[in-house]
Design an enzyme around this catalytic site. Structure first.
Site, PDB file in Angstrom:
ATOM      1  CD  GLU A 107      22.232 -40.867 -31.308  1.00  0.00           C
ATOM      2  OE1 GLU A 107      23.035 -41.562 -30.654  1.00  0.00           O
ATOM      3  OE2 GLU A 107      22.070 -39.658 -31.082  1.00  0.00           O
TER       4      GLU A 107
ATOM      5  CG  ASP B 213      23.075 -36.034 -30.499  1.00  0.00           C
ATOM      6  OD1 ASP B 213      23.626 -37.132 -30.351  1.00  0.00           O
ATOM      7  OD2 ASP B 213      22.651 -35.346 -29.544  1.00  0.00           O
TER       8      ASP B 213
END
Length: 701
Positions: free
Chosen positions: A383, A346
């Site tokens: 990401e 993330d």
């Protein structure tokens, strides 16, 4: 043999500095913690379920080696034990120090954590120490299981939320298994029917679902930290996601799920959050890192405030050597002890920032993860952006190891779907985005392609709403993305207009078709295969309700969509020419009479690259499947996202071969798609009529 010390009724010995955390050893338990700036550390012991500790044992000065204190406590009944630490040192926030010996701290290496044992239940009365470490023994029977190591280009990833997947009563899993790892295990036959071979779980590291203070302004109900992007314990699976969490069985329940997935040929990727923690900013709680060594673990300004590149109050200091080791140890633990197949990071751009926040040209953490021998076969997916404005899609430090969530693929396909796209860019995205990755020597599987993900609209909402509708989040509809590139097909939200409903269904089929014929690694969002809607909420992070729970009755309501998605996945799995690792060369380098890929428009071999063009076609020659190491059929894809129908001239096939129809999204079910291998012969072999806003896929064989 080291000297034995007496402290009250306890017998202590000099411990082993590594591994950090609490580890059963012969005769006792080894406790080891790091702090660069602490002056004293105390081990605090509880019996499970009791509010007050039954012992507090200081780490003797003789037990220190460098900046690590460790000791073995002999004869502990660790199966009935919970523990934490008091750590003393300077409290000088402006200098970055926030030690407080009055607080009991969670061990950041705790393998099992008590305190959030049952989802949504109030934290037990644990005094000022709500999250307690527990000791785990490695006695799970893996029955010979190993990670599957499926080639990345052969994956079809299914991104999902553990609780939302089976919490709804319509899931028909065992009632006590709803919303748990055990519930997912019951649904393995569903994954196999759908055809996915990899599930990606949104965060499962221990977090507090009750740390959201807001209430739904529409209903008055409390809101949650539902998604879990706010980690408390990086080594511990979330107890509230386990049917056996109330009795501390989350470790074995998760391992059983992994083992059963692997038995059925399905990999598991974890969405991991190493960019920030649940401790938040200066006003946040002291749980672990802040009290252990705040200045080491967090990025701080010169006056001791938290740098916030995560948008969540703090930023982990990932490229500090100690924190880098923490992250590496953690991932090694999940790979070795849980047989996890890969990790999605993330806001991964944060992992490439220096201690002061500047982006690094050669980030030590990313390089370490890329070349680590234990993680060598794990999928690593970034990401490649963060909340501080660093956007690295196509430029994320790679070392020939990292895949990326391709946000540019998502944006290009969405624009193309609503008739605003650039066909030249679409050609790049369909090939695995060589414009982003090829120059850096990266392979096609660097691109993880998606149209929707947990963060944003579902596929059903992407074609039903022009604007986000997040009023229920209690943030005045200011949260969530504004640039969704969505189109409601004429009416905002629910409608009974049959033409609009038909167009929405066609647009969903168009999106799935394009995703599954694109080179790269496709990722499907949980529920998109059955038309799951969140009523236009594009940031449902705080809702533990039927808004986010998957309603399994949609499988019947939208049976035609499910059949369509299932057949598209099966088609991709059946055709290796769709799953190349190397980029197309746009030429006939094997001298077979056809280039590996050729581009077409309404006339064969004559694509229209103008800015106002809304259609594009391409043909793949099956002799170039897997770079020429496999043999496949010819595949022709015509995409007409114009609001008018167009006739497309077909390229000629080798003598003896015919075009067959696999997909025609302009047709009504069941003739919109055929089972792979059973495609009917096209009646007219020289041209096809592609309806407005529709896609056709042909197979030449």
């Amino acid at each position: 043999m080291h000297k034995t010390y007496a402290y009250g009724k306890f017998r202590l010995r000099y411990g082993q500095p590594f591994p950090f955390g609490a580890t059963p050893v012969q005769g006792g338990v080894n406790f080891s913690i790091y702090s660069n700036h602490a002056t004293e550390a105390i081990l605090v012991l509880f019996r499970k379920g009791e509010t007050q500790p039954y012992a507090e044992i200081p780490f003797l000065r003789e037990f220190r080696l460098g900046n690590v204190v460790s000791m073995i406590v002999l004869d502990l009944d660790y199966e009935n034990l919970e523990y934490g630490y008091r750590v003393d040192g300077p409290y000088e926030p402006q200098a970055g120090h926030r030690f407080d010996a009055n607080k009991i701290l969670l061990d950041p290496y705790a393998k099992n954590i008590g305190g959030r044992d049952v989802w949504g239940a109030p934290i037990q009365d644990h005094g000022n120490f709500p999250y307690r470490g527990r000791i785990v023994t490695d006695d799970f029977d893996w029955e010979g299981d190993r990670p599957l190591e499926i080639p990345a280009e052969d994956l079809v990833i299914y991104e999902m939320h553990v609780r939302g997947f089976t919490r709804h009563p319509s899931s028909k899993v065992t009632p006590e298994h709803r919303g748990t790892f055990a519930g997912i295990q019951e649904k393995i036959p569903y994954f196999k029917e759908l055809g996915v071979n990899c599930i990606e779980l949104m965060p499962i590291f221990e977090f507090d679902e009750l740390d959201n203070p807001r209430h739904n302004p529409l209903t008055g109900e409390p809101l949650f930290n539902y998604w879990g992007y706010s980690t408390i314990g990086f080594y511990a699976p979330k107890a509230g996601y386990a049917a056996s969490g109330a009795i501390g069985g989350q470790v074995d329940e998760l391992k059983t799920l992994v083992k059963e997935l692997h038995k059925n040929g399905i990999e598991i990727i974890l969405d991991v959050v190493f960019n920030h923690t649940a401790e938040g900013n200066e006003a946040g709680p002291t749980i672990s890192f802040r009290g252990l060594d705040n200045k080491t673990y967090y990025m701080l300004t010169p006056n001791g405030h938290y740098l916030n590149f995560s948008g969540c109050g703090n930023t982990l200091n990932c490229n500090h050597p100690v924190v880098r080791i923490f992250v590496l140890d953690c991932l090694r633990y999940w790979a070795s002890e849980y047989h996890i197949d890969g990790f999605r990071f993330d806001l991964a751009s944060i992992l490439g920032r220096a201690r002061t926040g500047e982006p690094l040209a050669n980030p030590p953490l990313l390089e370490t993860l890329a070349f680590d021998p234990v993680l060598a076969k794990c999928k690593l997916i970034a990401e490649a952006w963060d909340a501080g404005g660093l956007y690295q899609v196509g430029s994320f430090p790679d070392y020939d190891r990292w895949g990326e969530w391709n946000g540019k693929y998502r944006d290009a396909v969405r624009k193309f779907l609503k008739g605003e796209g650039d066909v030249s860019e679409m050609a790049q995205r369909l090939q695995g985005s060589p414009d982003l990755y090829a120059k850096a020597g990266r392979s096609v599987d660097s691109s993880v392609n998606f149209v929707t993900a947990h963060d944003g609209f579902t596929l059903a909402d992407l074609v039903s709403y022009n604007h986000k509708h997040n009023e229920a989040n209690a943030e005045n509809n200011q949260d969530g993305m504004n640039d969704n590139d969505s189109w409601n097909c004429g009416v905002e939200g629910p409608t009974n207009d049959p033409e609009i409903l038909a167009l929405r269904r066609r647009q969903m089929r168009n999106a799935i078709t394009i995703l599954m014929v694109s080179q790269g690694v496709p990722m499907l969002l949980m529920g998109d295969e059955m038309g799951h809607s969140q009523n236009g909420n594009n940031n449902a992070y705080c809702h533990d309700s039927e808004l986010t729970w998957l309603d399994w009755t949609l499988l019947k309501t939208n049976a035609a969509l499910f059949r369509f998605v299932k057949n598209c996945i099966a088609f991709r799995n059946a055709h290796p020419v769709l799953r190349n690792r190397e980029y197309f060369q746009q030429q006939d380098y094997l001298k077979v009479g056809y280039p590996d890929i050729s581009w077409h428009g309404t006339s064969a071999h004559d694509p229209d690259w103008s800015e106002d063009c809304h259609w594009l076609a391409f043909m793949l020659c099956g002799k170039y499947a897997k770079g020429g190491t496999a043999v496949d059929d010819f595949i022709y894809v015509a995409m007409n996202l114009h609001w008018e129908s167009h006739s497309f001239e077909l390229p000629k096939l080798p003598i003896g071969m015919k075009w067959h129809v696999f997909v025609n999204t302009a047709m009504q079910p069941p003739e919109d798609i055929w089972e792979p291998g059973f495609e009917p012969i096209l009646s007219e072999q020289s041209w096809i009529m592609v309806g407005d806003r529709s896609v056709m896929v042909l197979v030449g064989k």
